[in-house]
Design a protein around this motif. Structure first.
Motif, short mmCIF file in Angstrom:
data_model
loop_
_atom_site.label_atom_id
_atom_site.label_comp_id
_atom_site.label_asym_id
_atom_site.label_seq_id
_atom_site.Cartn_x
_atom_site.Cartn_y
_atom_site.Cartn_z
N ARG A 8 0.82 -1.21 0.00
CA ARG A 8 0.00 0.00 0.00
C ARG A 8 0.86 1.26 0.00
O ARG A 8 0.54 2.24 -0.69
N GLU A 9 1.97 1.24 0.74
CA GLU A 9 2.84 2.41 0.78
C GLU A 9 3.52 2.62 -0.57
O GLU A 9 3.65 3.77 -1.04
N ASN A 10 3.97 1.54 -1.21
CA ASN A 10 4.55 1.67 -2.55
C ASN A 10 3.54 2.25 -3.54
O ASN A 10 3.87 3.10 -4.37
N LYS A 11 2.31 1.77 -3.46
CA LYS A 11 1.27 2.25 -4.36
C LYS A 11 1.00 3.74 -4.13
O LYS A 11 0.82 4.51 -5.10
N ARG A 12 0.99 4.16 -2.87
CA ARG A 12 0.79 5.57 -2.56
C ARG A 12 1.91 6.43 -3.14
O ARG A 12 1.67 7.48 -3.73
N ARG A 13 3.14 5.97 -3.00
CA ARG A 13 4.29 6.73 -3.48
C ARG A 13 4.34 6.77 -5.01
O ARG A 13 4.80 7.75 -5.59
N ASP A 14 3.89 5.71 -5.64
CA ASP A 14 3.86 5.71 -7.10
C ASP A 14 2.93 6.78 -7.66
O ASP A 14 3.09 7.24 -8.80
N GLY A 15 1.95 7.18 -6.87
CA GLY A 15 1.01 8.20 -7.31
C GLY A 15 1.47 9.62 -7.08
O GLY A 15 0.81 10.57 -7.50
N LEU A 16 2.64 9.78 -6.41
CA LEU A 16 3.17 11.11 -6.15
C LEU A 16 3.92 11.64 -7.37
O LEU A 16 4.41 10.85 -8.19
N PRO A 17 4.05 12.96 -7.51
CA PRO A 17 4.82 13.54 -8.63
C PRO A 17 6.27 13.06 -8.59
O PRO A 17 6.88 12.93 -7.51
N GLN A 18 6.84 12.77 -9.76
CA GLN A 18 8.21 12.26 -9.86
C GLN A 18 9.12 13.31 -10.51
O GLN A 18 8.74 13.91 -11.51
N ASP A 19 10.28 13.50 -9.91
CA ASP A 19 11.25 14.46 -10.43
C ASP A 19 12.62 13.78 -10.42
O ASP A 19 13.19 13.54 -9.34
N GLU A 20 13.14 13.43 -11.58
CA GLU A 20 14.39 12.67 -11.66
C GLU A 20 15.56 13.43 -11.06
O GLU A 20 16.45 12.84 -10.43
N ALA A 21 15.61 14.74 -11.24
CA ALA A 21 16.70 15.54 -10.66
C ALA A 21 16.64 15.49 -9.14
O ALA A 21 17.67 15.35 -8.46
N GLU A 22 15.44 15.59 -8.61
CA GLU A 22 15.27 15.52 -7.15
C GLU A 22 15.61 14.13 -6.64
O GLU A 22 16.23 13.97 -5.58
N ARG A 23 15.20 13.10 -7.40
CA ARG A 23 15.53 11.72 -7.02
C ARG A 23 17.04 11.53 -6.88
O ARG A 23 17.53 10.97 -5.90
N ASP A 24 17.80 12.01 -7.86
CA ASP A 24 19.25 11.88 -7.81
C ASP A 24 19.83 12.66 -6.64
O ASP A 24 20.81 12.22 -6.00
N ALA A 25 19.26 13.82 -6.35
CA ALA A 25 19.77 14.65 -5.26
C ALA A 25 19.51 14.01 -3.90
O ALA A 25 20.32 14.14 -2.97
N TYR A 26 18.40 13.30 -3.77
CA TYR A 26 18.03 12.67 -2.49
C TYR A 26 18.88 11.44 -2.17
O TYR A 26 18.99 11.05 -1.01
N ALA A 27 19.44 10.81 -3.19
CA ALA A 27 20.03 9.47 -3.04
C ALA A 27 21.10 9.39 -1.95
O ALA A 27 21.16 8.42 -1.20
N LYS A 63 11.42 6.88 5.12
CA LYS A 63 10.21 7.71 5.26
C LYS A 63 10.43 9.14 4.77
O LYS A 63 9.51 9.78 4.28
N GLU A 64 11.65 9.63 4.92
CA GLU A 64 11.96 10.98 4.48
C GLU A 64 12.08 11.08 2.96
O GLU A 64 11.86 12.13 2.38
N ASN A 65 12.46 9.99 2.34
CA ASN A 65 12.73 9.97 0.90
C ASN A 65 11.55 9.33 0.16
O ASN A 65 11.37 8.12 0.17
N ARG A 66 10.76 10.15 -0.51
CA ARG A 66 9.56 9.64 -1.18
C ARG A 66 9.88 8.81 -2.42
O ARG A 66 8.99 8.19 -3.00
N TYR A 67 11.14 8.79 -2.84
CA TYR A 67 11.54 7.97 -3.99
C TYR A 67 11.97 6.56 -3.59
O TYR A 67 12.24 5.73 -4.44
N PHE A 68 12.07 6.32 -2.30
CA PHE A 68 12.41 4.98 -1.81
C PHE A 68 11.23 4.05 -2.04
O PHE A 68 10.07 4.42 -1.81
N ARG A 69 11.52 2.83 -2.51
CA ARG A 69 10.48 1.82 -2.69
C ARG A 69 10.81 0.57 -1.86
O ARG A 69 11.96 0.13 -1.82
N TYR A 70 9.79 0.03 -1.25
CA TYR A 70 9.96 -1.14 -0.38
C TYR A 70 9.92 -2.43 -1.19
O TYR A 70 9.21 -2.54 -2.19
N VAL A 71 10.73 -3.41 -0.76
CA VAL A 71 10.72 -4.72 -1.42
C VAL A 71 9.80 -5.65 -0.64
O VAL A 71 9.76 -5.63 0.58
N LEU A 72 9.09 -6.46 -1.37
CA LEU A 72 8.12 -7.38 -0.77
C LEU A 72 8.60 -8.83 -0.88
O LEU A 72 7.99 -9.72 -0.34
#
Length: 398
Positions: free
Chosen positions: A363-382, A389-398
């Motif tokens: 459910r958390e992965n699905k919620r995050r997939d619906g958020l706006p995506q910014d590749e530049a921001e993703r790279d900066a957060y890494a 929890k702080e990084n909305r680009y993080f995805r959980y493994v099941l």
């Protein structure tokens, strides 16, 4: 172990990993060798306390090393490599115990040779640990270009690289994180088998009509099941996305079946049914290995990773403590019903918690997939040492 876990984990987080591990592992080996000098139960109590104190850091260290070098998808197989040693050394250790039991004469008792050898090997390994680098950034065995590649590989998973600053905000988040508590309770429930069955394995098998030496040899199949299926589930988890929790649930079923077989079968001399049940209980190995890989792959932030690894090992210790308490000697004639029923209940709890965790993370992965995506921001957060929890680009493994 519980007393040493958090102080040593703090040292591991704060200082150079190789130096901390090297010193602690050498001390571990020396304390193990001192077992051969013990002459009273009081001395054994003190020796076992210090042995557990210095040993406590090892699983935490291995978990953190793997999570610092490998992507989420790769971690399951790599975590399985070191944890499969629990099965491999059940075989090797059993063979050594059987061999030392054949010693006739000599200045020492047979059991003393075992501890001297184990301690000496551990001291040698401690010397190797000094060569372990802090992270891929400082890996001496990689060229400069390879270090860049090794670090950049971690960017996609958003798990970050090792940071030696202890962050109180990450500690607070870890304490309040539901999934860490779920993983911790799963580990405590799953590892009761090790404390009860693995710890008292030869004693339990001898009640099936086998001599003490034969009971040692009958640990080999159990070790083989643990070794093979830890590696197999690790391999499958690294190849097939989001299969870890379903595999974990599947591996719980043979453990439950094995406990039922031992409990309800007839225990006549050299009966095959309880021995077969005892061997398939070895599926607890892949269950525990998968719990470790799920727990470590689903957190980010250096301090939070260290806390999670330590929490998992606290649960490991709790399971080892609770397991032997289920063995009631007066119930031997009834096949230790409290032990097998208790273990079945524990593994039913693991299945329920695994299902809950799957839904929670999905459910958390699905919620995050619906958020706006910014590749530049993703790279900066890494590499900002953000938590999952702080990084909305993080995805959980099941």
């Amino acid at each position: 172990m519980l007393c040493g876990l958090y102080p040593l984990t703090f040292l591991l987080q704060r200082f150079t990993m190789g130096k901390v591990l090297g010193v602690v592992v050498i001390l571990w080996g020396l304390v193990a060798m001192l077992t051969a000098t013990v002459t009273s139960w009081r001395g054994l109590f003190a020796q076992r306390f210090f042995l557990g104190f210095v040993e406590s850091i090892m699983p935490t260290a291995f978990m953190c090393i793997i999570s610092n070098y490998y992507t989420q998808q790769e971690q399951a197989l790599r975590q399985s490599w070191w944890f499969s040693a629990t099965g491999g050394w059940t075989i090797i250790g059993g063979a050594l115990n059987y061999a030392f039991a054949q010693i006739e004469g000599g200045g020492l008792r047979r059991w003393q040779y075992i501890y001297l050898l184990a301690g000496a090997l551990t001291v040698m390994y401690g010397g190797v640990c000094f060569a372990i680098p802090n992270s891929a950034v400082s890996a001496w065995f990689l060229t400069r270009e390879e270090r860049v590649v090794a670090v950049e590989r971690l960017r996609k998973g958003q798990t970050g690289v090792r940071c030696q600053v202890l962050k109180k905000s990450q500690l607070k988040e870890a304490v309040l994180d539901v999934k860490i508590w779920v993983v911790t309770f799963m580990m405590a429930a799953a590892y009761t088998v090790n404390g009860a069955v693995s710890g008292f394995g030869p004693l339990i098998v001898s009640t099936f009509g086998y001599t003490p030496l034969e009971a040692i040899l009958l640990q080999f199949p159990l070790g083989g099941v643990v070794f093979i299926f830890i590696l197999l589930t690790g391999y499958l988890s690294s190849r097939i996305p989001h299969i870890r929790l379903p595999l974990l649930i599947a591996c719980c079923l043979p453990v439950i079946a094995g406990c039922a077989m031992i409990w309800r079968s007839t225990w006549y001399r050299r009966a095959p049914a309880p021995v077969a049940g005892y061997n398939i209980i070895g599926f607890f190995g892949p269950v525990v290995s998968l719990i470790i890989s799920i727990g470590m792959a689903n957190v980010a932030g250096a301090t939070k990773k260290s806390f999670t690894a330590a929490a998992i090992f606290v649960a490991y210790c709790v399971g080892n403590i609770v397991g032997p308490l289920l063995i009631k000697t007066p119930t031997l004639e009834r096949h230790y019903p409290g032990l097998w029923l208790g273990l079945i209940i524990c593994y039913c709890i693991v299945i329920v918690l695994a299902m809950f965790l799957y839904v929670l993370l999905w459910r958390e992965n699905k919620r995050r997939d619906g958020l706006p995506q910014d590749e530049a921001e993703r790279d900066a957060y890494a590499f900002r040492d953000l938590t999952d929890k702080e990084n909305r680009y993080f995805r959980y493994v099941l």
